[in-house]
Design a protein around this motif. Structure first.
Motif, PDB file in Angstrom:
ATOM      1  N   LEU A 481      11.614  31.098  45.605  1.00  0.00           N
ATOM      2  CA  LEU A 481      11.177  32.370  45.037  1.00  0.00           C
ATOM      3  C   LEU A 481      11.884  32.639  43.704  1.00  0.00           C
ATOM      4  CD1 LEU A 481       9.375  34.821  45.526  1.00  0.00           C
ATOM      5  CD2 LEU A 481      11.306  35.913  46.688  1.00  0.00           C
ATOM      6  N   ASP A 482      13.165  32.284  43.604  1.00  0.00           N
ATOM      7  CA  ASP A 482      13.897  32.427  42.331  1.00  0.00           C
ATOM      8  C   ASP A 482      13.203  31.644  41.221  1.00  0.00           C
ATOM      9  OD1 ASP A 482      15.750  34.017  43.532  1.00  0.00           O
ATOM     10  OD2 ASP A 482      17.336  32.511  43.630  1.00  0.00           O
ATOM     11  N   ASP A 483      12.861  30.394  41.530  1.00  0.00           N
ATOM     12  CA  ASP A 483      12.192  29.556  40.532  1.00  0.00           C
ATOM     13  C   ASP A 483      10.839  30.143  40.148  1.00  0.00           C
ATOM     14  OD1 ASP A 483      14.319  27.851  40.579  1.00  0.00           O
ATOM     15  OD2 ASP A 483      13.348  26.311  41.813  1.00  0.00           O
ATOM     16  N   TYR A 484      10.136  30.663  41.129  1.00  0.00           N
ATOM     17  CA  TYR A 484       8.822  31.259  40.877  1.00  0.00           C
ATOM     18  C   TYR A 484       8.951  32.465  39.946  1.00  0.00           C
ATOM     19  CZ  TYR A 484       4.558  33.941  41.891  1.00  0.00           C
ATOM     20  OH  TYR A 484       3.400  34.666  41.785  1.00  0.00           O
ATOM     21  N   MET A 485       9.921  33.333  40.237  1.00  0.00           N
ATOM     22  CA  MET A 485      10.106  34.529  39.413  1.00  0.00           C
ATOM     23  C   MET A 485      10.529  34.156  37.991  1.00  0.00           C
ATOM     24  SD  MET A 485       9.326  37.232  41.117  1.00  0.00           S
ATOM     25  CE  MET A 485      10.151  38.550  40.228  1.00  0.00           C
ATOM     26  N   LEU A 486      11.441  33.189  37.856  1.00  0.00           N
ATOM     27  CA  LEU A 486      11.882  32.756  36.528  1.00  0.00           C
ATOM     28  C   LEU A 486      10.712  32.171  35.743  1.00  0.00           C
ATOM     29  CD1 LEU A 486      14.233  32.347  34.560  1.00  0.00           C
ATOM     30  CD2 LEU A 486      14.683  30.142  35.671  1.00  0.00           C
ATOM     31  N   THR A 487       9.862  31.405  36.431  1.00  0.00           N
ATOM     32  CA  THR A 487       8.689  30.815  35.780  1.00  0.00           C
ATOM     33  C   THR A 487       7.720  31.889  35.320  1.00  0.00           C
ATOM     34  OG1 THR A 487       8.888  28.815  37.148  1.00  0.00           O
ATOM     35  CG2 THR A 487       6.761  29.215  36.091  1.00  0.00           C
ATOM     36  N   LEU A 520      22.375  23.551  38.353  1.00  0.00           N
ATOM     37  CA  LEU A 520      21.574  24.774  38.289  1.00  0.00           C
ATOM     38  C   LEU A 520      21.322  25.201  36.842  1.00  0.00           C
ATOM     39  CD1 LEU A 520      20.211  27.205  39.596  1.00  0.00           C
ATOM     40  CD2 LEU A 520      22.450  28.310  39.745  1.00  0.00           C
ATOM     41  N   ALA A 521      22.336  25.142  36.011  1.00  0.00           N
ATOM     42  CA  ALA A 521      22.166  25.563  34.612  1.00  0.00           C
ATOM     43  C   ALA A 521      21.100  24.726  33.915  1.00  0.00           C
ATOM     44  CB  ALA A 521      23.503  25.457  33.881  1.00  0.00           C
ATOM     45  N   GLU A 522      21.139  23.415  34.095  1.00  0.00           N
ATOM     46  CA  GLU A 522      20.143  22.533  33.481  1.00  0.00           C
ATOM     47  C   GLU A 522      18.745  22.809  34.055  1.00  0.00           C
ATOM     48  OE1 GLU A 522      24.121  20.621  33.176  1.00  0.00           O
ATOM     49  OE2 GLU A 522      22.978  21.611  34.761  1.00  0.00           O
ATOM     50  N   HIS A 523      18.699  23.087  35.356  1.00  0.00           N
ATOM     51  CA  HIS A 523      17.427  23.379  36.020  1.00  0.00           C
ATOM     52  C   HIS A 523      16.786  24.646  35.429  1.00  0.00           C
ATOM     53  CE1 HIS A 523      14.525  23.807  39.297  1.00  0.00           C
ATOM     54  NE2 HIS A 523      14.956  25.054  39.496  1.00  0.00           N
ATOM     55  N   ILE A 524      17.577  25.705  35.251  1.00  0.00           N
ATOM     56  CA  ILE A 524      17.077  26.952  34.662  1.00  0.00           C
ATOM     57  C   ILE A 524      16.626  26.723  33.220  1.00  0.00           C
ATOM     58  CG2 ILE A 524      17.786  29.253  33.889  1.00  0.00           C
ATOM     59  CD1 ILE A 524      19.571  29.393  36.398  1.00  0.00           C
ATOM     60  N   ILE A 527      13.152  25.114  33.043  1.00  0.00           N
ATOM     61  CA  ILE A 527      12.038  26.026  33.333  1.00  0.00           C
ATOM     62  C   ILE A 527      11.733  26.902  32.121  1.00  0.00           C
ATOM     63  CG2 ILE A 527      11.322  28.005  34.735  1.00  0.00           C
ATOM     64  CD1 ILE A 527      12.866  26.791  37.069  1.00  0.00           C
ATOM     65  N   VAL A 528      12.769  27.488  31.533  1.00  0.00           N
ATOM     66  CA  VAL A 528      12.573  28.400  30.394  1.00  0.00           C
ATOM     67  C   VAL A 528      12.055  27.646  29.179  1.00  0.00           C
ATOM     68  CG1 VAL A 528      13.720  30.013  28.835  1.00  0.00           C
ATOM     69  CG2 VAL A 528      14.321  29.995  31.267  1.00  0.00           C
TER      70      VAL A 528
END
Length: 668
Positions: A481-487, A520-524, A527-528
């Motif tokens: 859900l975090d990934d979905y919201m960030l996307t 996690l930092a690289e993953h975020i 996405i952005v």
């Protein structure tokens, strides 16, 4: 479990012995029937031989009477009489007597030693031309069917067949074999050509020693085979019964404690409840921190502890005829008599104390859940599950009983439905992004926003985050859900950027579970960057609870995010007990004061003082301050005086759908 599978398991547990009993009966009955059939065939064939033997002599006798009968004198000629006397004299082994009789069975002429006066049995038959219509059996010596086997005959038979190898080359065997051992006689009535004149012939069948030996041998062998079959079939039954008991015992035995398990408990408890004379309650007992115990002392020590617990629980329930079983790990289930809640509470405290005494030098804690048995047909599986569910709601280990109620059931059902629908909902984009504006205290204009999730369920409609976020945090779905919201936020920012809108920073929550991801930092960042959104317009919020996990990973991740140009904020600051320590160690950009600072405060002056000093401290550390949960003008003015940077709350705006937020943010 489907009804079909449930019935199959029930049949396996109630394995019937009837097929084996029926098989044994069929085998023994078939053998007895076969033996009877063999003897009947043997006897019938013997009697048939008796009837049909010497048919030529019989024809001659009937014809001689027709030729030699004197109608006027009603007697036979001397020549025929002499011939009949010779027959009964010299052929006595086959024909022992000849009687000429009329239709009323009066003897007109008699030859040989016989007694036909007791021949009333023949009166029911009508004579037919040269055909048998009546017969009578008699034994010349004794009733063979009741005659005991002659040991000498059996011995000679064995010697003949197993020693003599089937030959009668010895005069001793030959003389023995031809000896008479029994005689069966039969009267047969024939109609002659002369009216009112019939002839009754007594025929004999001689059984020799060799014949009787054969019969005795066959009888003994058949009896021996029958005994063997009986013993073998009953042995199979005994083996099956013992195997069934052994298998049932293995099924019902717990491998850890050596006592009863759930497979035994459920049917046994069901029977006890059905014939109950008093009320029962299902109690679920768990030793807490069992995994920690076996980590410290080893798996074997943990199993020994569970075995000691089982023995102690059995001692405490045996006299009251109650039931106990080990379920799994450190969980036990008990069926206890129930008087009232207070007495059960007292008793469970005594039981947990007794379990503590099993290891007096070790501190053991227990959780206890209970569910009442209301009727005799209650589902035990369901009651056990309910009692276990009650334990999950126990916040502290007081050893007091926590009772199951329907609200727990509804919560369980809801959690199950949420988990069943969450993946489908994510794919169908049922989770919607709502944005709550953040206003500056100086100009009171919209300067930032927080992305909040709302679930628009096709069946249940609007679902509050409080009803699904805690479930997602427990089962780990929160990271998706975090990934979905960030996307979705990144897509939205990219859209506004393409439309030439003035972007404002939007904060997105990053759950505590996500910080276990080393990259996690690289993953975020990936996405952005997919949507080419400047990093300064994405703010990442973490909760203070994340500080209790691996602090080094958390610190490294925050530093990386800041290096990538993201702003990092701490949500719910002041809700926990380590806020100052987290400020000291974490290089945060923003802290959000928890709404509880501004709600229902008894000592408002004291609360305002804490808020004032917290803002000053954050400012000295170079951090921005966001106050959330602001609902009154008085609160806004106070925070403006304290130089709070941003305000978030219903005073300015509630969380808004994207179109409403756009109308408010870009109204100019």
């Amino acid at each position: 479990m489907s009804k079909k599978k449930e019935k199959r398991i029930k049949r396996l547990r109630k394995y019937s012995l009837w097929p084996q009993f029926i098989e044994t009966f069929i085998v023994e009955f078939a053998f007895v029937f076969a033996v009877t059939l063999v003897f009947m065939v043997d006897m019938i064939s013997e009697n048939h031989n008796l009837v049909t033997m010497d048919i030529e002599n019989t024809n001659a006798i009937v014809q001689d009477i027709g030729k030699g009968w004197n109608l006027s004198e009603k007697s036979l000629s001397a020549e025929v009489e002499q011939e009949f006397n010779n027959i009964v004299k010299y052929d006595a082994d086959t024909i022992s007597a000849i009687n000429v009789v009329d239709e009323d069975f009066n003897i007109l002429a008699s030859f040989g030693e016989n007694d036909i006066h007791d021949s009333s049995f023949l009166l029911d038959f009508d004579p037919v031309d040269f055909e048998l219509y009546g017969f009578y059996f008699s034994d010349g010596e004794s009733d063979i069917s009741f005659k005991k086997p002659d040991k000498a005959s059996i011995k000679m038979f064995f010697s003949h067949f197993f020693v003599g190898m089937g030959s009668l080359n010895s005069s001793k065997y030959y003389n023995w074999a031809i000896q008479k051992d029994g005689v069966t006689s039969m009267w047969i009535l024939y109609k002659t050509a002369i009216p009112d004149v019939n002839v009754a012939i007594q025929k004999q069948n001689i059984r020799t020693k060799i014949d009787m030996g054969r019969h005795y041998f066959m009888l003994i062998m058949l009896i021996a085979i029958f005994i063997f079959i009986c013993l073998y079939e009953h042995y199979k039954l005994i083996v099956i019964i013992l195997q069934r008991r052994k298998i049932q015992k293995i099924i019902n035995t717990d491998s850890v404690t050596g006592g009863y398990n759930k497979d035994y408990f459920v049917p046994k408890a069901s029977r006890m409840i059905k014939k109950r004379s008093r009320r029962y309650v299902v109690v679920y007992l768990r030793m807490e921190k069992y995994r920690n115990y076996i980590t410290a002392y080893g798996i074997k020590a943990g199993e020994n502890l569970m075995e000691d617990f089982y023995k102690k629980l059995t001692e405490l329930t045996k006299k009251r005829k109650e039931l106990v079983a080990h379920l799994e790990k450190s969980d036990f289930i008990l069926l206890l008599h129930f008087d009232n809640e207070e007495l059960l509470n007292i008793r469970m405290q005594a039981i947990t104390q007794a379990l503590n005494d099993c290891r007096p030098k070790q501190h053991l804690t227990f959780s206890v859940g209970a569910c009442r048995i209301n009727t005799r047909v209650d589902n035990l599986e369901e009651k056990i599950s309910n009692a276990g569910a009650a334990i999950s709601k126990q916040e502290n280990n007081t050893n007091s009983v926590l009772w199951f109620d329907e609200s727990m059931r509804e919560e369980q059902i809801w959690e199950r439905r949420v988990e069943d629908d969450m993946d489908r909902a994510l794919e169908a984009k049922e989770f919607k992004v709502y944005l709550q504006p953040k206003y500056s205290t100086k100009k009171e204009e919209l300067s930032a926003a927080e992305a909040l999730v709302r679930w628009i369920h096709p069946e249940y409609g609007f679902v509050s985050p409080a009803k699904f976020i805690p479930i997602f945090e427990r089962n780990g779905f929160i990271t998706k859900l975090d990934d979905y919201m960030l996307t979705e936020v990144s897509k939205l920012q990219a859209k506004w950027l393409a439309e030439g809108r003035k972007l404002v920073p939007i904060s997105v929550n990053v759950s505590r579970a996500h910080f276990s991801q080393y990259d996690l930092a690289e993953h975020i960042c990936r996405i952005v960057d997919t949507y080419k959104v400047p990093h300064e317009f994405i703010e990442l919020e973490l909760t203070e609870s994340a500080f209790f996990d691996d602090k080094q990973i958390l610190l490294d991740t925050i530093k990386k995010l800041k290096d990538f140009g993201f702003k990092v904020s701490m949500d719910d600051f002041g809700a926990g007990y380590s806020s100052l320590n987290s400020l000291k160690e974490l290089p945060l950009d923003i802290i959000k004061l928890d709404a509880q600072f501004f709600r229902d405060i008894e000592d408002k002056k004291r609360a305002d003082l804490i808020v004032c000093d917290t803002i000053k401290l954050a400012k000295k550390l170079g951090m921005q301050i966001v106050a959330e949960g602001i609902e009154t003008r008085e609160q806004v003015d106070f925070l403006a005086q304290q130089h709070c940077d941003l305000i978030q709350g219903f005073y300015f705006a509630k969380p808004l759908p994207i179109n409403e937020f756009e109308a408010k943010a870009f109204q100019s």
